[in-house]
Enzyme design. Structure first.
Site, PDB file in Angstrom:
ATOM      1  N   ARG A  47       0.276  10.776  -4.572  1.00  0.00           N
ATOM      2  CA  ARG A  47      -0.220   9.778  -3.770  1.00  0.00           C
ATOM      3  C   ARG A  47      -0.895   9.973  -2.793  1.00  0.00           C
ATOM      4  NH1 ARG A  47      -0.813   8.195  -8.675  1.00  0.00           N
ATOM      5  NH2 ARG A  47      -0.193   6.091  -9.229  1.00  0.00           N
ATOM      6  N   GLU A 101      -7.995   5.691  -0.002  1.00  0.00           N
ATOM      7  CA  GLU A 101      -8.811   5.907  -1.157  1.00  0.00           C
ATOM      8  C   GLU A 101      -9.512   4.628  -1.825  1.00  0.00           C
ATOM      9  OE1 GLU A 101      -7.027   6.884  -5.545  1.00  0.00           O
ATOM     10  OE2 GLU A 101      -6.414   8.236  -4.061  1.00  0.00           O
ATOM     11  N   HIS A 133      -9.479  11.227  -8.134  1.00  0.00           N
ATOM     12  CA  HIS A 133      -8.467  10.673  -8.762  1.00  0.00           C
ATOM     13  C   HIS A 133      -8.785  10.774 -10.372  1.00  0.00           C
ATOM     14  CE1 HIS A 133      -4.818   7.755  -8.319  1.00  0.00           C
ATOM     15  NE2 HIS A 133      -4.589   8.559  -9.191  1.00  0.00           N
TER      16      HIS A 133
END
Length: 329
Positions: free
Chosen positions: A242, A271, A290
């Site tokens: 993450r 993000e 991602h």
């Protein structure tokens, strides 16, 4: 909650399944994808709308935490919830309110281990071989700045399925691997395992740092300037966990100063990474949006987990990917 209900919630015994007065057992929301509906039915579950007969909820992930809370409030009889991702941090703001309510929570932990580990290896090799810089080149220029993964000192932050699979992929390179996790319980493929408070010590002189941990209050920002400075000059940093686990400003500073040889990021903080962010312009940074688990086979991987956990809900076997709401993963 009665003793009988508590027993069902911990054992996974069926409630409202086929043959039990046509009661609906499991809702697949917010979108009833064909793959997940089929998985529930293969396992013997009954799929239906969200109502007071619903006892299981498979959350498909296309809506956020507030929508999940609304669903649980609408159907308070739900005893098992399947979340779609390995990390539960998108729901971190609401899950604490459900602590101790007797529900079983499961996630996608381990479902995406193979594709994400493969992506981590690809990012590692790309960064060590200076592919980000060379992919942007517009003229033929040779240099000897690339590094090899063979016999490298590698630190892996995290000890879940991704870390285990990555260690398996790294084995042919003969790396010396250190795993950093909450406990010092050994992990197959690692020469040593240390606790999170020893991350700086583990990073000292390492050639590669791979972040594959869940985002919790313990891990948020743990890869800071001091950890990056401890890495060997020219080391590479890879993040498939993450984004907020790494201090973005510290990472940028280490790249710009030339201390790091490169970075491979599938997750970022913030993000999505905004257009014009300095990371996009860093010549030694490769960024993927991602997508480490974004393969044609991904829906089938989640469907297999759902099928297994529906069987557990119906009393056949154990749940996979159990969530600890206190630990945050």
């Amino acid at each position: 909650m009665t003793d009988a209900t508590a027993a069902r919630r911990t054992s996974g015994a069926a409630v409202g399944v086929a043959g039990a007065g046509d009661a609906t057992a499991i809702a697949v929301l917010p979108e009833a994808s064909p793959e997940l509906v089929a998985a529930v039915e293969r396992a013997g579950g009954v799929v239906g709308p969200l109502d007071d007969r619903t006892r299981g909820l498979v959350w498909s992930g296309s809506s956020g935490a507030d929508a999940l809370v609304a669903a649980l409030e609408r159907a308070p009889g739900i005893e098992w919830v399947q979340l779609p991702w390995a990390g539960i941090d998108p729901f971190a703001g609401v899950l604490p309110r459900f602590r101790g309510d007797g529900r079983v929570w499961t996630s996608g932990k381990g479902v995406y281990s193979a594709p994400v580990a493969e992506h981590a290896l690809a990012l590692t090799l790309a960064a060590m071989r200076r592919l980000p810089r060379r992919a942007r080149a517009t003229e033929w220029r040779r240099d000897g700045s690339a590094r090899t993964l063979y016999a490298a000192d590698v630190v892996v932050l995290g000890a879940g399925g991704i870390a285990s699979e990555l260690l398996h992929l790294l084995a042919p390179f003969g790396v010396r691997a250190t795993v950093v996790r909450r406990s010092d319980v050994p992990l197959a493929g690692a020469e040593r395992t240390v606790t999170l408070d020893r991350l700086g010590e583990a990073a000292a002189g390492a050639d590669v740092l791979v972040v594959a941990a869940a985002l919790t209050e313990e891990t948020r920002g743990v890869v800071d300037a001091s950890v990056l400075a401890a890495l060997a000059p020219g080391a590479v940093v890879v993040n498939v966990g993450r984004g907020p686990i790494i201090d973005t400003d510290a990472l940028l500073a280490a790249l710009e100063a030339g201390h790091l040889g490169g970075a491979g990021l599938d997750v970022t903080d913030p993000e999505p990474l905004p257009a014009g962010h300095p990371l996009w312009r860093s010549p030694d940074c490769v960024i993927t949006p991602h997508v480490a688990d974004a393969l044609e086979t991904t829906p089938a991987l989640l469907a297999a987990r759902v099928e297994r956990n529906v069987r557990a809900f119906l009393g056949d076997g154990e749940y996979l990917g159990l969530v600890d709401l206190d630990a945050g993963y």
